[in-house]
Design a protein around this motif. Structure first.
Motif, mmCIF file in Angstrom:
data_model
loop_
_atom_site.group_PDB
_atom_site.id
_atom_site.type_symbol
_atom_site.label_atom_id
_atom_site.label_comp_id
_atom_site.label_asym_id
_atom_site.label_seq_id
_atom_site.Cartn_x
_atom_site.Cartn_y
_atom_site.Cartn_z
ATOM 1 N N LYS A 1 5.359 -5.148 0.550
ATOM 2 C CA LYS A 1 6.393 -4.496 -0.251
ATOM 3 C C LYS A 1 6.332 -4.872 -1.719
ATOM 4 O O LYS A 1 6.479 -4.048 -2.587
ATOM 5 C CB LYS A 1 7.770 -4.897 0.269
ATOM 6 N N ARG A 2 6.129 -6.146 -1.906
ATOM 7 C CA ARG A 2 6.178 -6.576 -3.298
ATOM 8 C C ARG A 2 4.837 -6.407 -3.978
ATOM 9 O O ARG A 2 4.681 -6.746 -5.140
ATOM 10 C CB ARG A 2 6.643 -8.028 -3.374
ATOM 11 N N ASN B 1 8.516 -14.773 3.372
ATOM 12 C CA ASN B 1 7.348 -13.986 3.010
ATOM 13 C C ASN B 1 7.728 -12.604 2.521
ATOM 14 O O ASN B 1 7.120 -12.075 1.597
ATOM 15 C CB ASN B 1 6.422 -13.863 4.223
ATOM 16 N N VAL B 2 8.725 -12.034 3.157
ATOM 17 C CA VAL B 2 9.083 -10.667 2.805
ATOM 18 C C VAL B 2 10.012 -10.630 1.591
ATOM 19 O O VAL B 2 9.852 -9.797 0.700
ATOM 20 C CB VAL B 2 9.752 -9.967 4.010
ATOM 21 N N MET C 1 1.390 -8.889 5.202
ATOM 22 C CA MET C 1 2.389 -9.709 4.552
ATOM 23 C C MET C 1 2.550 -9.260 3.114
ATOM 24 O O MET C 1 1.602 -8.834 2.478
ATOM 25 C CB MET C 1 1.885 -11.147 4.568
ATOM 26 N N ASN C 2 3.755 -9.359 2.614
ATOM 27 C CA ASN C 2 4.009 -9.107 1.195
ATOM 28 C C ASN C 2 3.704 -7.689 0.755
ATOM 29 O O ASN C 2 3.586 -7.437 -0.436
ATOM 30 C CB ASN C 2 3.153 -10.022 0.299
ATOM 31 N N ARG D 1 2.371 -7.948 -4.133
ATOM 32 C CA ARG D 1 1.704 -9.108 -4.696
ATOM 33 C C ARG D 1 0.396 -9.325 -3.963
ATOM 34 O O ARG D 1 -0.513 -9.976 -4.433
ATOM 35 C CB ARG D 1 2.599 -10.331 -4.509
#
Lengths: 843, 107
Positions: free
Chosen positions: B80-81, A655-656, B77-78, B83
């Motif tokens: 960082k990116r 996920n990360v 969740m996610n 998205r």
């Protein structure tokens, strides 16, 4: 409605004249009247259930008979009223005649006749105070047969009458002379059996509200709080429990269960009813002055009292139900929401804080939570006004922290003496500190003096080796909040926590080591910044001199140190987001504490180390890549709990860091598929895998079509596969996930479409494979029709979310390609099958 | 004569005619007994319910669980990116339809 009522009243009283006349006058005698009355009763029997005229006429008959009986009894005078045998009156003769005439109709072929006759008999039983004994027996027998009627509506009428009879019978039983035979208790048993087993919710509900509430029936009645039917569950909270009287008569565990089931019910109406029960009835039982007698109007709600609220919390065992994920927080959220009088009445003065108990601290904590999270900030001012400032709260926290530590140390020192009492005390002290920390977590630290005070206090607390796990976790969380949210703040946070880790290490090593060897100088400083763990070094130096017992104690101590340090580190890492390599504190912690732990020979240390390594891997992609095989190894070789941990770590990593890790590691996909199919061997692993894969798909971590098809297919099969029938984690996760996944994106829906046929085929094979002789296929697995309907429903484009279109908008012009494609897939398949059959026929 | 009062109810669209004699067909409906007890009774296999008609334990799945990390439940969740941002709309939808808790298997 008014006219109807007038007619009703007219109907009610006018027949009295003919009746009385019948006694006196000559033109119609009693027999004529009774025959005529019975003839009319017959007329009602074939009336369909849907016709309300039928219900009203039956109510009318009941009302009339009751009225006539009362009048007759009045005429007889009071002397006979208490007589043990029933006096015979014109009305009792009429009642008997009508009942005798209707009894055979209970076994009529026509269902409406059975319905109306059962309804009439039950209604009359419920309208009259007393019935002749012989007649009573006959009615009972007749109705008992009807509790097994083919028609649910008939059964539900039958239990209405029998519920009353069962109630009478129990009253009789308290009087020993009257409790005659076993058949009587048998009735109640039969009804309880129906309450549990009847396929119709209406029947069960009807029994639920009509059975007498007795020690013998109560467990069965309360069990309906988990009935499959929402309206029945609601009836438990909205009707049964309020009628039950003081809730304090229920057992502690029952109160907790009822509250938890009700407040977390899947149906909103049940949740509402349970919330109302708690904040309107249960609090009254604790705060109210007197209980209303039966039939009296409920008294005005009592004025809010803190003592009442404290008792309420004590009665739901807040020390246990008030922990994280316990139900008390939800209960109190609803309470504060629905009781503005209590919101206003709360006064958290110094005296309050100086004498905290588990209950009172929970009042403050839940009030604080409510005000800060509900109502879009409109209660913020209220809590600001009622709560002391940060410095003061820090001062109180300090007090209760030290009370807690003393209690723990006291309990540790006196191993056996008064253990239970000590333990109870530490549990309450821990609870108080936890709740205070929950409040502290929400405070505003713009006040520099308060901030410093709190920071110093918690930094110091974290160094105490006896600090319990949950308190440690909360302390670390608060420390993170107090430090600035940026990178610099995170570094400060890490360095402070790791200092505390070193202190804890030193403290444990010093404590009890008595300087018996050089080991005690091997401080935690070196653990954090040096190059070895406390586990290995020096083990050889004095091995020969140490007795077995000594070395065992030593080993246990080393494990304790490691476990405690790793726990603090784990709490810290949960709150860290920045890159690991850019934070020196974290790098040295990884090398000096975590990596050695993962290599430890002690399983608990190794497993906790694994979690910490996983957390580090989330902060550092190369580290994640390097250790992927290690995590996979733990999955393949570990016990179930470890497998779950490994799966969760892997999923978080994907996920990360993205799905490229998955595509570059073919074994990883196999891990997931294997875990999803681990079924009967390991239901927990299968459950965890289901959630993990759901996350990957829903979070669009896995988008590559081959992989996602494979995973989705496996999930759908798991959903319908009879082998998961007993695995509620799998079933309920998928029941949630599958529609959410399909309806959240057109692409997802199309993916579902593309795997639908293959999946259906696989499920067909599973169904065919079920051994008919051993079990009923339909009991084990949904029919293919049902499965097909689900697939069609999940691919329904009208249900899919479309960006910019509100969910409740009229959806007429929807792109229907998904269903068209689905249909063409089916046609193609059929076509393929036909031609292959055709070919084989000709070859 | 006694029935006279009750006839007033016949204002309803559905009428019970108390005055007329029972005709044969109606009498037959009323008085015909079932051929056997079993013909009008619940089949015996339905007398017992395996589950006692109770729900299984709820696992309380919600969108939050599916949209957070296992090890760091508080972190999004996610994030960082980034998205995640494109999915905000869908996640609120997920929460909506998810709150229905339609956990029953029989649809």
């Amino acid at each position: 409605a008014v006219t109807l009522r007038k007619i009703h009243e007219a109907c009610c009283y006018e027949p009295m004249r003919p009746n009385k006349n019948a006694d006196a006058a000559d033109d119609f005698d009693e027999a004529d009247f009774n025959a005529e009355f019975t003839r009319c009763v017959f007329r009602i029997m074939p009336v369909k259930k849907s016709e309300s005229v039928g219900d009203r006429t039956i109510r009318f008959i009941g009302l009339f008979l009751r009225h006539a009986n009362d009048k007759d009894n009045d005429l007889l005078g009071e002397t006979d009223a208490d007589a043990s045998t029933m006096p015979e009156t014109p009305s009792s003769r009429l009642t008997a005649e009508v009942m005798e005439a209707v009894l055979p109709l209970l076994a009529s072929k026509d269902k409406f006749v059975r319905y109306r006759s059962t309804q009439l008999i039950s209604h009359i039983i419920n309208s009259l105070d007393a019935i002749d004994d012989d007649l009573f027996q006959k009615l009972r027998q007749g109705l008992l047969k009807r509790i097994r009627d083919k028609e649910a509506v008939v059964r539900s009428q039958a239990v209405l009458g029998l519920g009353r009879l069962a109630g009478n019978q129990i009253e009789g039983m308290t009087n020993p002379e009257e409790s005659d035979d076993d058949a009587e208790t048998g009735l109640l048993e039969k009804l309880l059996e129906v309450l549990q087993n009847d396929p119709s919710a209406e029947v069960r509900r009807s029994l639920l509200v009509n059975l007498p509430i007795l020690p013998a029936t109560l467990p069965y009645l309360l069990e309906r709080a988990r009935d499959q039917d929402a309206a029945t569950r609601r009836a438990v909270y909205a009707r049964l429990l309020p009628a039950l009287g003081d809730f304090r008569h229920l057992s502690l565990s029952m109160r907790e269960k009822l509250l938890r089931w009700g407040l977390r019910d899947r149906d909103e109406n049940v949740r509402k009813a349970a919330g109302r029960l708690f904040r309107e009835r249960w609090i009254e039982d604790c705060a109210g002055v007197t209980q209303p007698e039966d039939g009296e109007a409920p008294p005005e709600p009592a004025a809010p009292t803190l003592d009442g609220l404290l008792e309420l919390l004590e009665r739901i065992d807040v020390v246990n139900s008030g922990v994280e994920n316990g139900v008390a927080l939800e209960a109190m959220k609803g309470f504060w929401g629905g009781r503005p009088d209590y919101r206003d009445a709360m006064d958290f003065n110094d005296k309050f804080w100086e004498t905290l108990s588990a209950e009172s601290v929970f009042v403050a904590r839940s009030f604080n939570d409510f005000c800060r999270t509900e109502g879009n900030g409109k209660y913020e001012a209220l809590v600001e006004e009622k709560l002391p400032e940060v410095t003061k709260i820090a001062y109180f926290l300090e007090r209760y922290l030290s009370v807690m530590i003393e209690a723990i140390q006291r309990a540790n020192n006196q191993d056996n003496v008064g253990e239970d009492e000590e333990e109870e005390d530490t549990v309450e002290q821990e609870f108080i500190v936890e709740q205070l920390l929950h409040i502290v977590l929400t405070l505003d630290y713009s006040d520099e003096v308060g901030r410093r005070k709190m920071f110093a206090l918690l930094r110091q607390a974290l160094s105490i080796p006896e600090l319990p796990d949950e308190v440690t976790k909360l302390t670390v969380e608060v420390l993170r909040d107090i430090c600035a949210p940026d990178n610099a703040g995170e570094k400060e946070f890490c360095s402070v926590v790791l200092e505390a880790v070193a202190d804890v290490h030193d403290a444990i090593v010093d404590d009890g080591a008595n300087g018996d060897d050089d080991e005690s100088f091997h401080s935690a400083r070196s653990e954090v910044s040096g190059n070895s763990t406390p586990t290995r070094k020096g083990k050889n130096t004095k091995d020969t001199e140490m007795s077995e017992e000594e070395s065992r104690d030593k080993a246990i101590k080393e494990i304790m140190i490691n476990m405690k340090c790793l726990h603090i580190v784990q709490c810290m890492l949960t709150n860290v987001e920045g890159n690991l390599q850019q934070n020196d504190h974290l790098v040295s912690m990884l090398n000096n504490l975590v990596v050695p732990a993962v290599r430890s020979h002690e399983a608990p240390v190794r497993e906790r180390g694994l979690v910490c390594l996983g957390l580090c891997a989330l902060l550092d992609r190369p580290l994640a890549e390097e250790n992927l095989t290690l995590f996979i190894h733990f999955f393949s070789k570990g016990h179930a709990a470890l497998q779950i941990t490994a799966l969760q770590i892997l999923t978080d990593i994907l996920n990360v860091h993205g799905a490229q890790l998955l595509s570059s590691n073919p074994t990883l996909l196999k891990v997931y598929v294997k875990a999803l199919r681990s079924g009967s061997r390991n239901p927990e692993v299968q459950g965890a895998a289901t959630v993990a894969v759901s996350k990957l798909l829903l979070g669009r971590v896995v988008t590559d079509s081959e992989t996602s098809s494979e995973l989705l297919k496996t999930l759908i099969i798991a959903y319908f596969d009879p082998s998961t029938a007993g695995n509620q984690s799998v079933r309920q996760a998928l029941n949630y996930f599958l529609p959410v996944f399909c309806y959240s994106r057109a692409e997802n829906q199309d993916l579902m479409r593309s795997v639908a046929l293959d999946t259906l085929h696989a499920l067909y094979n599973i169904r065919e494979g079920i051994d008919d002789d051993e079990m009923d296929v339909d009991d084990e697995m949904a029919s293919l029709n049902t499965i097909g309907a689900c697939l069609v429903d999940w691919t329904d484009p009208r249900k899919c979310y479309m960006p910019g279109v509100p969910m409740d908008a009229d959806r007429k012009n929807v792109n229907g390609d998904v269903h068209l494609d689905f249909a063409s897939d089916i046609l193609e398949k059929l076509n393929g099958n036909l031609s292959s059959k055709y070919m084989s026929h000709h070859s | 004569p006694e029935t006279a009062t009750r006839q007033r109810k016949e204002k309803e669209p559905f009428e019970i005619d108390f005055t007329s004699a029972l005709d044969g067909k109606l009498a037959e409906t009323i008085f015909t007994q079932a051929s056997s007890n079993s013909a009008i009774s619940l089949p015996k296999k339905d007398w017992k319910s395996k589950t006692r008609n109770l729900l299984p334990d709820d696992k309380h799945f919600n969108s939050k669980q599916l949209l957070s990390l296992f090890l760091k439940p508080k972190a999004r969740m996610n994030s960082k990116r980034n998205r995640f941002n494109s999915r905000i709309g869908t996640s609120s939808h997920a929460a909506q339809s998810g709150s229905v808790h339609a956990a029953d298997m029989d649809e």
